[in-house]
Design a protein around this motif. Structure first.
Motif, PDB file in Angstrom:
ATOM      1  N   GLU A 288      33.053  41.526  24.370  1.00  0.00           N
ATOM      2  CA  GLU A 288      31.778  41.584  23.643  1.00  0.00           C
ATOM      3  C   GLU A 288      31.466  43.010  23.210  1.00  0.00           C
ATOM      4  O   GLU A 288      30.928  43.235  22.112  1.00  0.00           O
ATOM      5  N   SER A 289      31.812  43.993  24.055  1.00  0.00           N
ATOM      6  CA  SER A 289      31.570  45.383  23.661  1.00  0.00           C
ATOM      7  C   SER A 289      32.439  45.763  22.464  1.00  0.00           C
ATOM      8  O   SER A 289      31.993  46.478  21.562  1.00  0.00           O
ATOM      9  N   LEU A 290      33.674  45.277  22.426  1.00  0.00           N
ATOM     10  CA  LEU A 290      34.553  45.550  21.284  1.00  0.00           C
ATOM     11  C   LEU A 290      34.044  44.846  20.031  1.00  0.00           C
ATOM     12  O   LEU A 290      34.103  45.399  18.921  1.00  0.00           O
ATOM     13  N   GLN A 291      33.534  43.639  20.192  1.00  0.00           N
ATOM     14  CA  GLN A 291      32.983  42.912  19.052  1.00  0.00           C
ATOM     15  C   GLN A 291      31.793  43.663  18.458  1.00  0.00           C
ATOM     16  O   GLN A 291      31.652  43.764  17.226  1.00  0.00           O
ATOM     17  N   ALA A 292      30.928  44.203  19.317  1.00  0.00           N
ATOM     18  CA  ALA A 292      29.770  44.958  18.829  1.00  0.00           C
ATOM     19  C   ALA A 292      30.221  46.198  18.062  1.00  0.00           C
ATOM     20  O   ALA A 292      29.620  46.563  17.034  1.00  0.00           O
ATOM     21  N   ILE A 293      31.277  46.867  18.535  1.00  0.00           N
ATOM     22  CA  ILE A 293      31.793  48.044  17.834  1.00  0.00           C
ATOM     23  C   ILE A 293      32.336  47.645  16.469  1.00  0.00           C
ATOM     24  O   ILE A 293      32.067  48.291  15.450  1.00  0.00           O
ATOM     25  N   ALA A 294      33.115  46.561  16.431  1.00  0.00           N
ATOM     26  CA  ALA A 294      33.703  46.116  15.167  1.00  0.00           C
ATOM     27  C   ALA A 294      32.628  45.768  14.148  1.00  0.00           C
ATOM     28  O   ALA A 294      32.737  46.120  12.963  1.00  0.00           O
ATOM     29  N   GLU A 295      31.584  45.092  14.585  1.00  0.00           N
ATOM     30  CA  GLU A 295      30.500  44.726  13.674  1.00  0.00           C
ATOM     31  C   GLU A 295      29.772  45.962  13.174  1.00  0.00           C
ATOM     32  O   GLU A 295      29.406  46.054  11.991  1.00  0.00           O
ATOM     33  N   ALA A 296      29.570  46.949  14.046  1.00  0.00           N
ATOM     34  CA  ALA A 296      28.911  48.188  13.625  1.00  0.00           C
ATOM     35  C   ALA A 296      29.766  48.936  12.613  1.00  0.00           C
ATOM     36  O   ALA A 296      29.245  49.480  11.628  1.00  0.00           O
ATOM     37  N   TRP A 297      31.068  48.965  12.834  1.00  0.00           N
ATOM     38  CA  TRP A 297      31.947  49.663  11.902  1.00  0.00           C
ATOM     39  C   TRP A 297      31.994  48.963  10.541  1.00  0.00           C
ATOM     40  O   TRP A 297      32.110  49.620   9.511  1.00  0.00           O
ATOM     41  N   ARG A 298      31.910  47.654  10.525  1.00  0.00           N
ATOM     42  CA  ARG A 298      31.860  46.926   9.249  1.00  0.00           C
ATOM     43  C   ARG A 298      30.615  47.296   8.459  1.00  0.00           C
ATOM     44  O   ARG A 298      30.669  47.499   7.242  1.00  0.00           O
TER      45      ARG A 298
END
Length: 317
Positions: free
Chosen positions: A27-37
């Motif tokens: 979930e922490s990686l998913q949040a990072i990916a969404e922020a980078w998008r």
């Protein structure tokens, strides 16, 4: 990621009966990916893009279902790939397998009981992008309750391990994680960083052949850091970058963070191997004498015999 462009970062997670911690990690990686998008148009110069590769070492606790859930969901910006090893390969071998299945220029080795935020990972990536000779960028580590955790340790050896045993007595003292390492490095050597959360440049990782798979568990990160330094690369902790790590939730410690009997056998086998590969003969002899005295005092007969058998196997190489 946009189109078929390779990601800047491949997050590599080795799972072995990690339970619910694995979900928090992903979930922490998913949040990072969404922020980078979201940030890509605003920060076109930042090399964004994130993927996750999870190697499962034959887990039996149901945690594999968590990875399949993320893999099937196709979270925006975070492709998740599951690689089932079919057996317990050990940490280093599983990390090498994950790296081989990934495409990022930077490899984020992340324990399943650890997590990092967007700003911290961004700082790690920026540090490596701005310094071609920097092979390892490490964040500071804390326990979930906010208390500090060791991210750096002195070089493995008779002196270094004695210094670290002293440090362990004052594990939560702030000076033990900032001022003391700065004072120690000129005296004992540059040391190494734990792979609980570590950003490694892929080119450097490939240059030295990745993790030494003869280390099943423990000391593989110390060995990796040593070989990177010998190859001429630099390693450092990045100011302002932070990660959280439960520590011992997967590898095996009791409530007081002491090694379980099974984990200690892996630890001692790897310790003997490291000394056999990298330390002078007198240190190998000293370690074996010290461990023999320690093991002979154990009350658990089965554990005592198992550990004494390790000492009969030469230098662990």
């Amino acid at each position: 990621m946009s189109g078929s462009d390779p990601p800047a970062v491949s997050a590599l997670v080795v799972n072995y009966n990690s339970g619910d911690w694995l979900r928090l990690c992903l979930e922490s990686l998913q949040a990072i990916a969404e922020a980078w998008r979201r940030d890509d148009p605003a920060k076109p110069d930042f090399p964004s893009g994130l993927e996750a590769v999870v190697v499962d070492n034959a887990s039996s606790d149901g945690s594999l279902a968590t990875v399949r859930e993320f893999e099937a969901a196709g979270a925006p910006g975070l492709p998740v790939r599951l690689v089932e090893a079919g057996r317990n390969l050990g940490f280093g071998a599983a990390c090498n397998l994950a790296a081989a299945k990934s495409a990022g220029r930077h490899l984020l080795f992340l324990n399943p009981d650890a997590w990092i935020d967007e700003e911290s990972l961004r700082r790690l990536v920026e540090a490596q992008e701005s310094d071609d000779g920097l092979a390892v960028a490490a964040p500071c580590l804390t326990y979930p309750n906010g208390s500090p955790q060791f991210v750096w340790a002195p070089p493995v050896g008779v002196l270094g391990e004695a210094v670290q045993r002293f440090r362990n007595r004052f594990g939560e003292a702030a000076w033990n994680h900032g001022r003391l390492p700065r004072l120690l490095k000129p005296c004992v050597g540059a040391g190494w960083y734990t792979a609980a959360c570590l950003l490694v440049r892929r080119a450097a990782f490939d240059d030295i052949g990745g993790f030494d798979e003869r280390f099943f568990l423990y000391f593989e990160d110390a060995d990796l850091c040593l070989r990177l330094r010998r190859a001429g690369f630099r390693l450092r902790e990045v100011a302002g970058a932070q990660a959280w790590h439960v520590r011992g939730a997967v590898t095996g410690t009791d409530r007081e963070r002491r090694l379980t009997p099974a984990a200690e056998r892996f630890y001692r086998a790897s310790q003997l191997r490291y000394y056999g590969l990298h330390r002078p003969r007198w240190e190998r002899a000293y370690l074996r004498r010290r461990l023999r005295r320690k093991f002979r005092r154990l009350e658990d007969e089965e554990q005592r015999r198992a550990l004494l058998r390790l000492l009969e196997g030469g230098d662990g190489c």
